[in-house]
Design an enzyme around this catalytic site. Structure first.
Site, short mmCIF file in Angstrom:
data_model
loop_
_atom_site.label_atom_id
_atom_site.label_comp_id
_atom_site.label_asym_id
_atom_site.label_seq_id
_atom_site.Cartn_x
_atom_site.Cartn_y
_atom_site.Cartn_z
N ASN A 1 -72.77 103.31 33.41
CA ASN A 1 -72.58 103.87 34.75
C ASN A 1 -71.55 105.01 34.73
OD1 ASN A 1 -73.18 103.42 37.64
ND2 ASN A 1 -71.00 102.89 37.83
N GLU B 1 -67.76 104.76 33.38
CA GLU B 1 -66.93 105.96 33.27
C GLU B 1 -66.27 106.13 31.89
OE1 GLU B 1 -64.21 105.90 36.57
OE2 GLU B 1 -65.80 105.99 38.05
C1 XIL Z 1 -63.05 101.80 43.98
C2 XIL Z 1 -62.94 100.79 45.10
O1 XIL Z 1 -63.78 101.19 46.14
C3 XIL Z 1 -61.53 100.67 45.58
O2 XIL Z 1 -61.43 99.63 46.51
C4 XIL Z 1 -60.61 100.44 44.40
O3 XIL Z 1 -59.30 100.47 44.84
C5 XIL Z 1 -60.80 101.48 43.34
O4 XIL Z 1 -62.15 101.50 42.95
N1 XIL Z 1 -66.05 104.42 40.84
C6 XIL Z 1 -66.25 103.10 40.61
C7 XIL Z 1 -65.78 102.11 41.60
O5 XIL Z 1 -66.90 102.73 39.64
O6 XIL Z 1 -65.43 100.90 41.03
C8 XIL Z 1 -64.65 102.66 42.44
O7 XIL Z 1 -64.34 101.74 43.44
C9 XIL Z 1 -65.00 104.00 42.99
C10 XIL Z 1 -65.24 104.98 41.89
#
Ligand code: XIL
Length: 388
Positions: free
Chosen positions: A237, A195
């Site tokens: 990603n 991101e």
């Molecule tokens: C999320 C997890 O599912 C949660 O448990 C955590 O609190 C926050 O992150 N994009 C991503 C992931 O790359 O790492 C995220 O995961 C969801 C969005």
């Protein structure tokens, strides 16, 4: 004439067997079968490769199990992965059973995030990540590593630490090097940067890494990742770039630039957090993006798929079918794109989806319901992955 040929063939085989070459050519045949059953992200790594934990007994058990398990056939060309929460894995048997029976790959949902693996400056804690990786290896599952460079995973000590640019560079280098070296040979694919683009793709995301290091942090991270593990497959990603549009263009330009500079990037991960009522990916749209990424010589993974929008007291059959169609079409697309090596969903069961905490809903975005019953979406994915 025909039967003569057969006689010759049988004779040659008899000679080969009696000459003691039988084990050699069966190994060869098994090798071919294994190679075709193993995804492109899973090079034939040596099961004894790097284990830096020093816990010889535990690791030799895991290794022995790994060797036994790698003999097992992998069910699909494309990995079917899921995000895993260690606390649920260790406390709920149906979670564990569903995971081991239906998935071939694990992405730690939180355990590898920077803030958990390095909770203090230079202080590393690998307990949770080790447990997950050991579990995966013992069950013949691959692991997709993540959380190295993600703005949401930056620990407070680093955010608030008033470090200079060169100190932050040194900290990030040490982090990537330490974490990736530890799992070398056991984690073969990594999300190196996650991101880095702004929500709409108009710029790089204005995050901690950009502010402290500048735009170079992305290329640096990939170079250090390559240094730490020369064999790993390294991914960029992001979310919201599945369909054609400005976010995809931004991603495409970013990775094109990285490739041009000779940055060691090997693939792109599309998160695929989508919704039944909007953000709906179509096969045509996603496939156009896959083709362009593929043309850069990059691999593709769907890294965090979930399909939300099934809220309320009960999902209707129509919603469940629509969800199944969406999952099925993305699985089909991945299967038919040679560069696409994995479809990972963001959780084993609706019971523990991150969507509920985020949107304060009771949604049903995954492949198994709250009682671990397979949903139409699961059958659609399985069907797609089984269909060559
Ligand atoms: C999320 C997890 O599912 C949660 O448990 C955590 O609190 C926050 O992150 N994009 C991503 C992931 O790359 O790492 C995220 O995961 C969801 C969005």
């Amino acid at each position: 004439m025909r039967s003569r040929k057969w006689l010759w063939l049988v004779a040659v085989l008899v000679v080969l067997v009696s000459a003691g070459t039988y084990p050699l050519w069966t190994t060869w045949i098994t090798g071919i079968t294994q190679a075709t059953n193993t995804s492109a992200t899973t090079p034939q790594r040596h099961p004894l490769a790097a284990d830096s934990r020093g816990s010889a007994a535990a690791s030799s058990l895991a290794t022995a199990q790994a060797i036994a398990q790698t003999q097992k056939k992998r069910p699909y060309r494309v990995e079917l992965g899921t995000a895993v929460q260690l606390d649920v894995l260790t406390s709920e048997t149906p979670y564990r059973d569903t995971l081991t029976s239906h998935f071939t790959s694990i992405t730690p949902e939180n355990a590898l995030d920077f803030r958990w693996t390095e909770p203090g400056p230079g202080v590393y804690d690998f307990k949770a990540a080790d447990d997950l990786v050991d579990f995966a290896v013992a069950h013949n599952m691959t692991v997709f590593g993540n959380g190295l460079v993600w703005y949401q995973a930056v620990p407070d000590w680093l955010k608030n630490g008033q470090y200079t640019r060169s100190q932050v560079i040194a900290i990030l280098h040490d982090h990537i090097y330490t974490v990736m070296s530890r799992y070398r040979g056991r984690i073969d694919s990594w999300e190196v940067v996650n991101e880095a683009l702004s929500n709409d793709g108009s710029a790089l995301r204005d995050n901690f890494w950009l502010q402290k290091i500048g735009p170079d942090y992305i290329a640096m991270a990939f170079r250090w990742a390559r240094e730490a593990d020369p064999d790993a497959t390294l991914y960029y990603n992001d979310y919201g770039a599945e369909m054609p549009g400005p976010k995809f263009e931004a991603l495409y330009n970013l990775v094109t630039g990285l490739k041009k500079e000779g940055t060691p990037i090997s693939g792109v991960g599309f998160q695929m957090h989508v919704n039944l009522s909007y953000l709906k990916p179509t096969m045509q749209g996603v496939s156009a993006n896959f083709v362009r990424i593929n043309s850069l010589g990059l691999k593709i993974r769907i890294t965090e798929m979930d399909v939300r929008g099934l809220t309320g007291n009960g999902a209707t059959q129509q919603q469940l079918d629509e969800q199944a169609n969406l999952y099925g079409s993305m699985a089909t697309l991945c299967m038919h794109t040679k560069a696409c090596v994995a479809l990972t969903v963001w959780g084993v069961t609706d019971k523990y989806t991150w969507i509920d905490a985020l949107f304060h809903t009771e949604d049903r975005p995954l492949l198994f319901d709250r009682s671990y019953r397979p949903k139409p979406a699961f059958y659609a994915v399985r069907y797609a992955l089984k269909t060559p």
